[in-house]
Design an enzyme around this catalytic site. Structure first.
Site, PDB file in Angstrom:
ATOM      1  N   ASP A  91       1.949  -3.992  -9.652  1.00  0.00           N
ATOM      2  CA  ASP A  91       1.792  -5.313 -10.268  1.00  0.00           C
ATOM      3  C   ASP A  91       2.238  -5.307 -11.726  1.00  0.00           C
ATOM      4  OD1 ASP A  91       0.546  -5.451  -7.829  1.00  0.00           O
ATOM      5  OD2 ASP A  91      -1.480  -5.604  -8.656  1.00  0.00           O
TER       6      ASP A  91
ATOM      7  N   GLY B 274      -7.659 -14.626  -8.273  1.00  0.00           N
ATOM      8  CA  GLY B 274      -8.265 -14.002  -7.091  1.00  0.00           C
ATOM      9  C   GLY B 274      -7.499 -14.256  -5.817  1.00  0.00           C
ATOM     10  N   ALA B 275      -6.196 -14.568  -5.922  1.00  0.00           N
ATOM     11  CA  ALA B 275      -5.395 -14.912  -4.747  1.00  0.00           C
ATOM     12  C   ALA B 275      -4.494 -13.759  -4.322  1.00  0.00           C
ATOM     13  CB  ALA B 275      -4.547 -16.147  -5.042  1.00  0.00           C
TER      14      ALA B 275
ATOM     15  N   HIS C  16       0.838  -1.210   0.000  1.00  0.00           N
ATOM     16  CA  HIS C  16       0.000   0.000   0.000  1.00  0.00           C
ATOM     17  C   HIS C  16       0.870   1.256   0.000  1.00  0.00           C
ATOM     18  CE1 HIS C  16      -3.990  -1.834   0.213  1.00  0.00           C
ATOM     19  NE2 HIS C  16      -3.382  -2.796   0.891  1.00  0.00           N
ATOM     20  N   THR C  17       2.012   1.145  -0.627  1.00  0.00           N
ATOM     21  CA  THR C  17       2.890   2.308  -0.781  1.00  0.00           C
ATOM     22  C   THR C  17       2.874   2.832  -2.217  1.00  0.00           C
ATOM     23  OG1 THR C  17       4.710   0.801  -1.239  1.00  0.00           O
ATOM     24  CG2 THR C  17       4.486   1.567   1.039  1.00  0.00           C
ATOM     25  N   ASP C  18       2.404   1.996  -3.164  1.00  0.00           N
ATOM     26  CA  ASP C  18       2.607   2.373  -4.578  1.00  0.00           C
ATOM     27  C   ASP C  18       1.689   3.490  -5.034  1.00  0.00           C
ATOM     28  OD1 ASP C  18       0.340   0.733  -4.667  1.00  0.00           O
ATOM     29  OD2 ASP C  18       0.969  -0.358  -6.457  1.00  0.00           O
TER      30      ASP C  18
HETATM   31  C1  GLA Z   1      -2.754  -4.538  -4.963  1.00  0.00           C
HETATM   32  C2  GLA Z   1      -2.620  -3.417  -5.988  1.00  0.00           C
HETATM   33  C3  GLA Z   1      -1.228  -2.826  -5.948  1.00  0.00           C
HETATM   34  C4  GLA Z   1      -0.808  -2.462  -4.533  1.00  0.00           C
HETATM   35  C5  GLA Z   1      -1.102  -3.603  -3.564  1.00  0.00           C
HETATM   36  C6  GLA Z   1      -0.838  -3.218  -2.138  1.00  0.00           C
HETATM   37  O1  GLA Z   1      -1.941  -5.598  -5.308  1.00  0.00           O
HETATM   38  O2  GLA Z   1      -2.878  -3.929  -7.280  1.00  0.00           O
HETATM   39  O3  GLA Z   1      -1.189  -1.708  -6.803  1.00  0.00           O
HETATM   40  O4  GLA Z   1      -1.431  -1.285  -4.119  1.00  0.00           O
HETATM   41  O5  GLA Z   1      -2.433  -4.042  -3.678  1.00  0.00           O
HETATM   42  O6  GLA Z   1       0.510  -2.992  -1.935  1.00  0.00           O
END
Ligand code: GLA
Length: 431
Positions: free
Chosen positions: A215, A160-161, A63-65
């Site tokens: 991702d 969905g994992a 949750h930093t991106d």
């Molecule tokens: C999901 C989102 C990413 C990122 C993560 C948390 O995977 O697709 O962009 O925010 O949550 O780090």
């Protein structure tokens, strides 16, 4: 009948399945064969080729991106394969006769999905085709000559994992379209960063998931044998060697099989809370907050849409998590991966207590893996279900997986699934 007494004494023996279920990755031959066979069956012709892209697992930096921060994903050996054939000319704006046709082995009974490219746009496509057709839309919107195509998809990325099955689909389609429409982007990292941006836009605007971009960057830009240190402030990267075998270690990934849906309100709510906090503090993103000044920054936060104490915890997670990425990179680059357990554990505690995105199942994986000897463990990805990782001795992989499976069985939870992650190759042409 001899067992009846024991069953009453220890009923759990009769419901606990301690045999871990493993999620195998296909090799490229199998992936290409499956996608090609599906393509021939649905379209009655040969594809121009097969392209593939990996799912990812994030080592740290959660949750930093979307806060301009750092993250550190690796690509999985599990990939999505796309057999694709160009059917029309690329004409920039996309003529109404440029048609996209899609089929997926994961949706075996579904009708062939077919839509003029000109009819693809925000709010017009539901379900998995949004991730594939959306990439064609965003490339065209970016001024690239993309026309009609047929594509058949098959995948061994767990669906969905929280292991980026969506990004794997987007990125496989992106490298395929790049090649068949000769966009010239896939050959170097700068071009791949543009492909990643197109995939992120497709996910945000066509699929409607407000995700941050880690991702897609991993799937297109991370290298085999390396983690990708991604700085989301400017999308610069560094390739950090990540090969655990010489250290006698392995990275165990556990899919809790608990439902996880990124397009839901929780992820968006976290993102909004961070953006509101940054606005209150007068910074562009939470990345700008110096960890040394964190307490001062927290003290300046006032009640708003959320109570101040909630916002403070959200901000504290983001700022401390970014610092943990730097800490883990330091350990990896100095050959001290064995010292990484506490950093992983601290990340999990922060996500559980401050960011509040863990779940009972994720906490159970982390606690049971650690109790069985893991050096460290944490949830990974967006949370609210999905997957966790554990750093384990290579000769304890089966024992730790067995202990986690047993812990789930004892709580009558759906059996989790396991894989061992080796940092794998980015998206590219397979056949
Ligand atoms: C999901 C989102 C990413 C990122 C993560 C948390 O995977 O697709 O962009 O925010 O949550 O780090």
């Amino acid at each position: 009948m001899g067992n009846t007494g024991r069953a009453i004494d220890r009923p759990e023996e009769y419901i606990v399945n301690v045999t871990p279920q493993w999620l195998p990755a296909w090799d490229d031959d199998e992936g290409a064969r499956r996608a090609t066979t599906l393509f021939r069956g649905r379209f009655g012709t040969e594809p121009d080729g097969v392209w593939s892209a990996p799912g990812r697992v994030n080592l740290i930096g959660e949750h930093t991106d979307y806060n301009g921060g750092l993250c550190l994903p690796i690509n999985l050996p599990h990939r999505t394969y796309v057999a694709l054939r160009r059917t029309g000319d690329g004409t920039g704006a996309g003529p109404s006769d440029a048609v996209v046709r899609l089929t997926s082995a994961q949706e075996a009974d579904a009708e062939l999905w077919s839509r003029p490219l000109a009819d693809v746009g925000p709010g017009t496509v539901d379900g998995w085709p949004a991730y594939a057709a959306g990439v064609a839309w965003s490339l065209a919107a970016d001024g690239h000559d993309v026309g009609g195509f047929d594509a058949a998809v098959d995948s061994c990325v767990p669906y969905g994992a929280g292991l980026s099955s969506s990004a794997a689909l987007e990125c496989a389609v992106a490298v395929a379209l790049d090649e068949v429409f000769t966009l010239g982007l896939g050959g170097d990292d700068a071009g791949r960063a543009r492909l990643a941006a197109a995939c992120i836009r497709a996910e945000n605007e066509i699929a409607g998931a407000p995700t941050g971009g880690m991702d897609q960057s991993s799937s297109l830009r991370a290298r085999a044998g390396h983690a990708l240190l991604l700085d989301t402030r400017d999308h610069t990267t560094r390739h950090v060697p990540f090969v655990l075998a010489p250290h006698g270690l392995a990275l165990l990934v556990v899919d809790t099989r608990a439902s996880h849906q990124l397009a839901d309100g929780q992820y968006a709510a976290r993102r909004t809370a961070c953006e509101d906090a940054a606005a209150q503090l007068g910074v562009a993103t939470l990345r700008e907050i110096d960890p040394a000044g964190l307490d001062d920054a927290l003290a300046r936060l006032a009640d708003g849409a959320l109570p101040a104490d909630v916002v403070r915890r959200r901000v504290r997670h983001v700022v401390t998590e970014i610092a943990r990425v730097t800490e883990l990179v330091g350990l990896l680059e100095s050959g001290r991966i064995r010292d990484a357990g506490p950093v992983l554990d601290a990340s999990h505690a922060s996500l559980r207590d401050d960011y509040e995105v863990s779940s009972g199942e994720l906490d159970l994986v982390v606690d049971s893996a650690r109790a069985a000897g893991a050096l460290g463990a944490r949830m990974t990805g967006g949370g609210f279900g999905g997957s966790a990782i554990a750093l384990v001795e290579v000769d304890q992989v089966d024992a730790v997986a067995g202990a986690v499976a047993e812990a789930f069985g004892l709580q009558r939870l759906t059996a989790p699934a396991f894989l061992v992650a080796l940092a794998s190759a980015p998206a590219g042409r397979t056949r």
